[in-house]
Design an enzyme around this catalytic site. Structure first.
Site, PDB file in Angstrom:
ATOM      1  N   THR A 138       0.828  -1.208   0.000  1.00 22.12           N
ATOM      2  CA  THR A 138       0.000   0.000   0.000  1.00 22.12           C
ATOM      3  C   THR A 138       0.867   1.265   0.000  1.00 22.12           C
ATOM      4  O   THR A 138       1.997   1.250   0.486  1.00 22.12           O
ATOM      5  CB  THR A 138      -0.892  -0.009   1.264  1.00 22.12           C
ATOM      6  OG1 THR A 138      -1.451   1.280   1.460  1.00 22.12           O
ATOM      7  CG2 THR A 138      -0.096  -0.349   2.515  1.00 22.12           C
ATOM      8  N   ASP A 139       0.280   2.350  -0.473  1.00 25.43           N
ATOM      9  CA  ASP A 139       0.984   3.645  -0.404  1.00 25.43           C
ATOM     10  C   ASP A 139       1.012   4.191   1.030  1.00 25.43           C
ATOM     11  O   ASP A 139       1.740   5.136   1.326  1.00 25.43           O
ATOM     12  CB  ASP A 139       0.336   4.676  -1.340  1.00 25.43           C
ATOM     13  CG  ASP A 139      -1.126   4.985  -1.023  1.00 25.43           C
ATOM     14  OD1 ASP A 139      -1.710   4.316  -0.147  1.00 25.43           O
ATOM     15  OD2 ASP A 139      -1.693   5.904  -1.661  1.00 25.43           O
ATOM     16  N   GLU A 140       0.226   3.560   1.927  1.00 26.30           N
ATOM     17  CA  GLU A 140       0.146   4.087   3.296  1.00 26.30           C
ATOM     18  C   GLU A 140       1.464   3.922   4.052  1.00 26.30           C
ATOM     19  O   GLU A 140       1.675   4.564   5.078  1.00 26.30           O
ATOM     20  CB  GLU A 140      -1.013   3.430   4.053  1.00 26.30           C
ATOM     21  CG  GLU A 140      -2.325   3.649   3.320  1.00 26.30           C
ATOM     22  CD  GLU A 140      -3.572   3.273   4.103  1.00 26.30           C
ATOM     23  OE1 GLU A 140      -3.528   3.228   5.337  1.00 26.30           O
ATOM     24  OE2 GLU A 140      -4.598   3.031   3.451  1.00 26.30           O
ATOM     25  N   TYR A 163      -1.772  -0.711  10.941  1.00 20.47           N
ATOM     26  CA  TYR A 163      -1.887  -1.368   9.629  1.00 20.47           C
ATOM     27  C   TYR A 163      -0.705  -1.012   8.733  1.00 20.47           C
ATOM     28  O   TYR A 163      -0.009  -1.884   8.227  1.00 20.47           O
ATOM     29  CB  TYR A 163      -3.203  -0.961   8.939  1.00 20.47           C
ATOM     30  CG  TYR A 163      -3.229  -1.260   7.452  1.00 20.47           C
ATOM     31  CD1 TYR A 163      -3.203  -2.569   6.996  1.00 20.47           C
ATOM     32  CD2 TYR A 163      -3.261  -0.229   6.505  1.00 20.47           C
ATOM     33  CE1 TYR A 163      -3.204  -2.854   5.621  1.00 20.47           C
ATOM     34  CE2 TYR A 163      -3.264  -0.502   5.148  1.00 20.47           C
ATOM     35  CZ  TYR A 163      -3.239  -1.816   4.711  1.00 20.47           C
ATOM     36  OH  TYR A 163      -3.230  -2.097   3.362  1.00 20.47           O
ATOM     37  N   LYS A 167       2.395  -3.360   7.248  1.00 21.22           N
ATOM     38  CA  LYS A 167       2.679  -3.527   5.822  1.00 21.22           C
ATOM     39  C   LYS A 167       4.101  -3.068   5.503  1.00 21.22           C
ATOM     40  O   LYS A 167       4.795  -3.675   4.688  1.00 21.22           O
ATOM     41  CB  LYS A 167       1.673  -2.738   4.968  1.00 21.22           C
ATOM     42  CG  LYS A 167       0.255  -3.260   4.992  1.00 21.22           C
ATOM     43  CD  LYS A 167       0.085  -4.660   4.422  1.00 21.22           C
ATOM     44  CE  LYS A 167       0.283  -4.729   2.931  1.00 21.22           C
ATOM     45  NZ  LYS A 167      -0.052  -6.087   2.399  1.00 21.22           N
TER      46      LYS A 167
HETATM   47  P1  NAD Z   1      -9.397  -7.738   2.205  1.00 20.90           P
HETATM   48  O1  NAD Z   1      -9.412  -7.458   3.679  1.00 20.90           O
HETATM   49  O2  NAD Z   1     -10.637  -7.499   1.415  1.00 20.90           O
HETATM   50  O3  NAD Z   1      -9.004  -9.280   1.982  1.00 20.90           O
HETATM   51  C1  NAD Z   1      -7.975  -9.905   2.689  1.00 20.90           C
HETATM   52  C2  NAD Z   1      -8.082 -11.408   2.459  1.00 20.90           C
HETATM   53  O4  NAD Z   1      -6.991 -12.046   3.150  1.00 20.90           O
HETATM   54  C3  NAD Z   1      -9.380 -12.023   2.998  1.00 20.90           C
HETATM   55  O5  NAD Z   1      -9.925 -12.917   2.066  1.00 20.90           O
HETATM   56  C4  NAD Z   1      -8.928 -12.747   4.252  1.00 20.90           C
HETATM   57  O6  NAD Z   1      -9.734 -13.882   4.573  1.00 20.90           O
HETATM   58  C5  NAD Z   1      -7.502 -13.147   3.887  1.00 20.90           C
HETATM   59  N1  NAD Z   1      -6.655 -13.346   5.064  1.00 20.90           N
HETATM   60  C6  NAD Z   1      -6.536 -12.518   6.142  1.00 20.90           C
HETATM   61  N2  NAD Z   1      -5.688 -13.064   7.043  1.00 20.90           N
HETATM   62  C7  NAD Z   1      -5.244 -14.236   6.504  1.00 20.90           C
HETATM   63  C8  NAD Z   1      -4.340 -15.235   6.946  1.00 20.90           C
HETATM   64  N3  NAD Z   1      -3.719 -15.147   8.135  1.00 20.90           N
HETATM   65  N4  NAD Z   1      -4.101 -16.285   6.146  1.00 20.90           N
HETATM   66  C9  NAD Z   1      -4.732 -16.391   4.933  1.00 20.90           C
HETATM   67  N5  NAD Z   1      -5.606 -15.497   4.482  1.00 20.90           N
HETATM   68  C10 NAD Z   1      -5.859 -14.414   5.245  1.00 20.90           C
HETATM   69  O7  NAD Z   1      -8.162  -6.934   1.641  1.00 20.90           O
HETATM   70  P2  NAD Z   1      -7.971  -6.241   0.222  1.00 20.90           P
HETATM   71  O8  NAD Z   1      -8.544  -4.883   0.266  1.00 20.90           O
HETATM   72  O9  NAD Z   1      -8.386  -7.192  -0.848  1.00 20.90           O
HETATM   73  O10 NAD Z   1      -6.378  -6.079   0.196  1.00 20.90           O
HETATM   74  C11 NAD Z   1      -5.540  -7.098  -0.357  1.00 20.90           C
HETATM   75  C12 NAD Z   1      -4.094  -6.659  -0.269  1.00 20.90           C
HETATM   76  O11 NAD Z   1      -3.917  -5.442  -0.983  1.00 20.90           O
HETATM   77  C13 NAD Z   1      -3.606  -6.381   1.160  1.00 20.90           C
HETATM   78  O12 NAD Z   1      -2.300  -6.875   1.267  1.00 20.90           O
HETATM   79  C14 NAD Z   1      -3.643  -4.871   1.272  1.00 20.90           C
HETATM   80  O13 NAD Z   1      -2.671  -4.414   2.178  1.00 20.90           O
HETATM   81  C15 NAD Z   1      -3.305  -4.470  -0.145  1.00 20.90           C
HETATM   82  N6  NAD Z   1      -3.810  -3.155  -0.576  1.00 20.90           N
HETATM   83  C16 NAD Z   1      -5.144  -2.865  -0.429  1.00 20.90           C
HETATM   84  C17 NAD Z   1      -5.619  -1.632  -0.871  1.00 20.90           C
HETATM   85  C18 NAD Z   1      -7.089  -1.288  -0.766  1.00 20.90           C
HETATM   86  O14 NAD Z   1      -7.463  -0.141  -1.042  1.00 20.90           O
HETATM   87  N7  NAD Z   1      -7.973  -2.205  -0.385  1.00 20.90           N
HETATM   88  C19 NAD Z   1      -4.749  -0.712  -1.446  1.00 20.90           C
HETATM   89  C20 NAD Z   1      -3.396  -1.040  -1.577  1.00 20.90           C
HETATM   90  C21 NAD Z   1      -2.947  -2.286  -1.147  1.00 20.90           C
HETATM   91  P1  TYD Z   2     -10.761   3.649   4.238  1.00 25.95           P
HETATM   92  O1  TYD Z   2     -11.710   3.182   3.183  1.00 25.95           O
HETATM   93  O2  TYD Z   2     -10.861   3.038   5.598  1.00 25.95           O
HETATM   94  O3  TYD Z   2      -9.301   3.495   3.633  1.00 25.95           O
HETATM   95  P2  TYD Z   2      -7.865   4.010   4.223  1.00 25.95           P
HETATM   96  O4  TYD Z   2      -8.022   4.343   5.651  1.00 25.95           O
HETATM   97  O5  TYD Z   2      -7.013   2.813   4.018  1.00 25.95           O
HETATM   98  O6  TYD Z   2      -7.466   5.172   3.355  1.00 25.95           O
HETATM   99  O7  TYD Z   2     -10.907   5.223   4.404  1.00 25.95           O
HETATM  100  C1  TYD Z   2     -10.727   6.115   3.313  1.00 25.95           C
HETATM  101  C2  TYD Z   2     -10.814   7.509   3.854  1.00 25.95           C
HETATM  102  O8  TYD Z   2     -12.162   7.742   4.323  1.00 25.95           O
HETATM  103  C3  TYD Z   2      -9.929   7.760   5.070  1.00 25.95           C
HETATM  104  O9  TYD Z   2      -9.429   9.091   5.009  1.00 25.95           O
HETATM  105  C4  TYD Z   2     -10.858   7.608   6.255  1.00 25.95           C
HETATM  106  C5  TYD Z   2     -12.191   8.078   5.709  1.00 25.95           C
HETATM  107  N1  TYD Z   2     -13.391   7.424   6.279  1.00 25.95           N
HETATM  108  C6  TYD Z   2     -14.440   8.217   6.747  1.00 25.95           C
HETATM  109  O10 TYD Z   2     -14.383   9.456   6.715  1.00 25.95           O
HETATM  110  N2  TYD Z   2     -15.540   7.587   7.248  1.00 25.95           N
HETATM  111  C7  TYD Z   2     -15.637   6.224   7.306  1.00 25.95           C
HETATM  112  O11 TYD Z   2     -16.676   5.701   7.811  1.00 25.95           O
HETATM  113  C8  TYD Z   2     -14.564   5.431   6.813  1.00 25.95           C
HETATM  114  C9  TYD Z   2     -14.621   3.921   6.857  1.00 25.95           C
HETATM  115  C10 TYD Z   2     -13.451   6.090   6.294  1.00 25.95           C
END
Ligand code: NAD
Ligand code: TYD
Length: 356
Positions: A138-140, A163, A167
């Protein structure tokens, strides 16, 4: 282009029942130039939903397998590696929600750090047949920006939440395994994704579902925090492009070029919903917006410089935020059953019966 295509035939995808993993597996099987087998390893936490892939499992019985396992369980992973002769890994599995990491960081340390370490150790043990370990991040990890500038691959890591810190730790481990053991790795650091199958705790699906239910729309702080948004399919094409052509040991930033203030995102959600499902009371859903106490340590702004992947790997996002948001909202409107399933206790019972 930096490299010829990598010969990947038996790909382990971790976290394939989550949001991005589901979209990635669907993309690889249905649309990408990949003709190998996918072994999806997922623990099925609250965020994992095997039903997301029921149709592709039926469509590709020879090419798709699901194994329920925890990436913290080395023995289980070893059995899977042996059984399927895994030659490459795309690692999505993680605890992914910042708010949960603030309340209960333990699982983030276990899955994101220890789980990634386990996978790396296994990859090292099977080094001779390993074509690639791709780590999805992630960019975070870069922390928070002021009003100007963007994260590049050279920006120093300054994670602010449990989180993002977990990461960041996993990114460092992956990079170290390349430097120390010569493991063939690539990494991607991506901005906020949105699209089908996202668990309704993240901003966009939460706002869609609350608005439909006539519930308050909780915007943290002053709503002026900025995120860069990328449609999930564009993330999938980027990950696959990196896996095929990215340079070993290299990190690639992935972004949508769509910086938005949170309040603007929520207002857009309201306006699209008002158009697609006119409110019965005739009042705009914007009236549901409620400013609530800010998230502790809330990062102010993220922005991504994705010059490297654009220039070296010829990748760029296809979807605009406006069109992607409309598609996403339409998906949630059409897939009410999915929302009911992932939120219901009945569904957790169903998982137990299927997989335990
Ligand atoms: P998500 O929470 O929707 O899915 C995570 C999946 O991992 C789930 O299916 C869960 O059951 C599985 N999981 C969790 N713990 C586990 C374990 N111990 N063993 C096996 N499986 C396990 O997450 P997502 O949004 O699909 O994100 C996927 C990846 O992409 C993550 O690594 C996250 O850091 C990264 N990422 C997400 C975003 C975003 O905006 N969602 C952006 C950048 C990077
Ligand atoms: P989120 O979807 O949790 O992603 P991330 O924290 O990884 O960026 O949140 C996106 C943005 O929205 C973040 O600045 C937090 C804000 N947010 C709210 O304002 N209200 C909400 O209920 C949630 C879940 C997030």
């Amino acid at each position: 282009m930096e490299k010829a295509l990598r010969p990947m035939h038996r790909l382990l995808v971790t976290g394939g029942c989550g949001f991005i993993g589901t979209n990635f597996i669907r993309y690889l099987l249905q649309d990408a130039d990949f003709d190998g087998q996918i072994v999806n390893v997922d623990k099925l936490t609250y965020a994992g939903n095997p039903e997301n892939l029921t149709d592709v499992a039926a469509q590709y019985p020879q090419r798709y397998v699901f194994e329920q396992a925890d990436i913290c369980d080395s023995e289980a992973l070893k059995r899977i590696f042996d059984r399927y002769s895994i030659d490459s890994i795309c690692h999505f599995a993680a605890e992914s929600h910042v708010d949960r990491s603030i309340v209960a960081p333990d699982a983030f340390i276990q899955t994101n750090i220890v789980g990634t370490f386990n996978l790396l150790e296994l990859a090292r043990a099977y080094r001779t047949r390993l074509v690639l370990f791709h780590h999805v991040s992630t960019d975070e990890v870069f922390g928070s920006l002021g009003d100007h500038g963007a994260f590049s691959e050279d920006t120093a890591y300054r994670p602010n939440s449990p989180y993002s810190a977990s990461k960041a730790a996993s990114d460092h481990l992956v990079r170290a395994y390349h430097k120390t053991y010569g493991l063939p790795v690539t990494l991607s650091n991506c901005s906020n994704n949105y699209g089908p199958y996202q668990f309704p705790e993240k901003l966009i699906p939460l706002m869609v579902l609350n608005a439909l239910a006539d519930q308050p729309l909780p915007v943290y702080g002053d709503g002026q925090n900025v995120r860069d948004w990328l449609y999930v399919r564009d993330h999938c094409t980027a990950v696959w492009r990196i896996m095929q052509r990215g340079r070993a040991g290299q990190t690639y930033n992935v972004g949508g070029g769509s910086e938005m203030r949170n309040i603007t995102v929520v207002e857009m959600v309201c306006d699209i919903l008002d158009e697609l499902v006119p409110p019965q009371n005739g009042r705009s859903r914007r009236e549901l917006i409620t400013f609530v106490t800010d998230r502790p340590g809330h990062d102010r702004r993220y922005a991504i410089d994705f010059t490297r992947i654009r220039e070296k790997l010829n990748w760029q996002p296809e979807e605009s935020f406006a069109s992607g948001l409309r598609k996403t909202i339409t998906w949630y409107l059409d897939q009410r059953w999915w929302v009911e399933r992932v939120k219901s206790g009945q569904y957790r019972e169903w998982i137990k019966q299927q997989y335990h």
